[in-house]
Design a protein around this motif. Structure first.
Motif, PDB file in Angstrom:
ATOM      1  N   ASP A 186       0.851  -1.186   0.000  1.00 23.25           N
ATOM      2  CA  ASP A 186       0.000   0.000   0.000  1.00 23.25           C
ATOM      3  C   ASP A 186       0.885   1.234   0.000  1.00 23.25           C
ATOM      4  O   ASP A 186       1.690   1.434   0.906  1.00 23.25           O
ATOM      5  CB  ASP A 186      -0.911  -0.012   1.229  1.00 23.25           C
TER       6      ASP A 186
ATOM      7  N   GLY B 146      -0.029   4.313   0.262  1.00 24.45           N
ATOM      8  CA  GLY B 146      -0.511   5.403   1.087  1.00 24.45           C
ATOM      9  C   GLY B 146      -1.378   6.392   0.330  1.00 24.45           C
ATOM     10  O   GLY B 146      -2.031   6.065  -0.665  1.00 24.45           O
ATOM     11  N   GLU B 147      -1.354   7.633   0.803  1.00 20.90           N
ATOM     12  CA  GLU B 147      -2.201   8.713   0.305  1.00 20.90           C
ATOM     13  C   GLU B 147      -2.137   8.855  -1.211  1.00 20.90           C
ATOM     14  O   GLU B 147      -1.064   8.908  -1.801  1.00 20.90           O
ATOM     15  CB  GLU B 147      -1.758  10.031   0.954  1.00 20.90           C
ATOM     16  N   GLY B 148      -3.301   8.895  -1.828  1.00 21.85           N
ATOM     17  CA  GLY B 148      -3.385   9.114  -3.263  1.00 21.85           C
ATOM     18  C   GLY B 148      -3.163   7.880  -4.118  1.00 21.85           C
ATOM     19  O   GLY B 148      -3.301   7.941  -5.336  1.00 21.85           O
ATOM     20  N   LYS B 149      -2.803   6.757  -3.505  1.00 23.82           N
ATOM     21  CA  LYS B 149      -2.574   5.529  -4.261  1.00 23.82           C
ATOM     22  C   LYS B 149      -3.852   4.695  -4.252  1.00 23.82           C
ATOM     23  O   LYS B 149      -4.568   4.653  -3.261  1.00 23.82           O
ATOM     24  CB  LYS B 149      -1.430   4.700  -3.652  1.00 23.82           C
ATOM     25  N   HIS B 150      -4.140   4.049  -5.346  1.00 25.27           N
ATOM     26  CA  HIS B 150      -5.331   3.213  -5.473  1.00 25.27           C
ATOM     27  C   HIS B 150      -4.908   1.795  -5.806  1.00 25.27           C
ATOM     28  O   HIS B 150      -3.981   1.579  -6.582  1.00 25.27           O
ATOM     29  CB  HIS B 150      -6.253   3.736  -6.578  1.00 25.27           C
TER      30      HIS B 150
END
Length: 186
Positions: free
Chosen positions: A157, A159-163
């Motif tokens: 993962d 984190g922020e902004g990752k899908h």
């Protein structure tokens, strides 16, 4: 997919295959699996999770008490691995056909769920294509090693902004073309 034929047969069941897909690269509680698979009754889900646990395809990584019940957090176990060339050769034609159909059905169901979410902001993450490559078994091994190295930084993962996206590959060898009438007369 597991290389062991008995584990392969186990995972080829559509519900168990969907459970395995949900656990790919992450952990999930049984409650999260119920949310992700709303069309599967709780009793059916638990029965299939138990079968996967018994076979070692899924493992319990954590247990905690929630309102008097034990909630388990699950992950893929050691019995699940990519089918290598030896495993593919050991599969019957029927097993290989069944495995491919389950894979494609799961992929189509995932696409349907993504489309049903109707999230225009995620459209830039869609992609699919098809094209021929000319390889032998050694080339495919080198390509697999290259993919593994290329994708390694993206498996956790971010984190922020990752899908999370699903990257699926299918290699379909084309059967040899029958000799043409002109070449057989030479």
């Amino acid at each position: 997919m597991p290389a062991d034929p008995s584990a392969l047969d186990l995972v080829l069941h559509p519900v168990r295959s969907r459970i395995v897909q949900q656990l790919g690269g992450r952990t999930r509680t049984t409650a999260q699996l119920r949310e992700a698979l709303p069309d599967v009754t709780q009793a059916t889900l638990y029965r299939h999770v138990t079968a996967l646990l018994d076979a070692g395809v899924v493992t319990v990584v954590e247990e905690r008490r929630v309102r008097g019940a034990t909630e388990r957090t699950l992950a893929l176990g050691d019995a699940l691995a990519h089918v290598d060339q030896e495993g593919l050769r050991a599969m019957s034609t029927a097993q290989l056909a069944s495995a491919l159909r389950v894979f494609l059905a799961d992929l189509a169901a995932d696409a349907d769920r993504a489309l049903a979410a109707d999230a225009p902001a995620l459209r830039e993450l869609w992609g699919f294509g098809r094209g021929p490559i000319h390889v032998d078994a050694d080339d495919l091994a080198a390509i697999q090693e290259g993919f593994t190295a290329l994708l390694a930084p993206y498996l956790e993962d971010g984190g922020e902004g990752k899908h999370r996206v699903s990257l699926a590959t299918v290699l379909l060898p084309e059967p040899p073309e029958p000799p043409s009438a002109a070449s057989t007369q030479d």
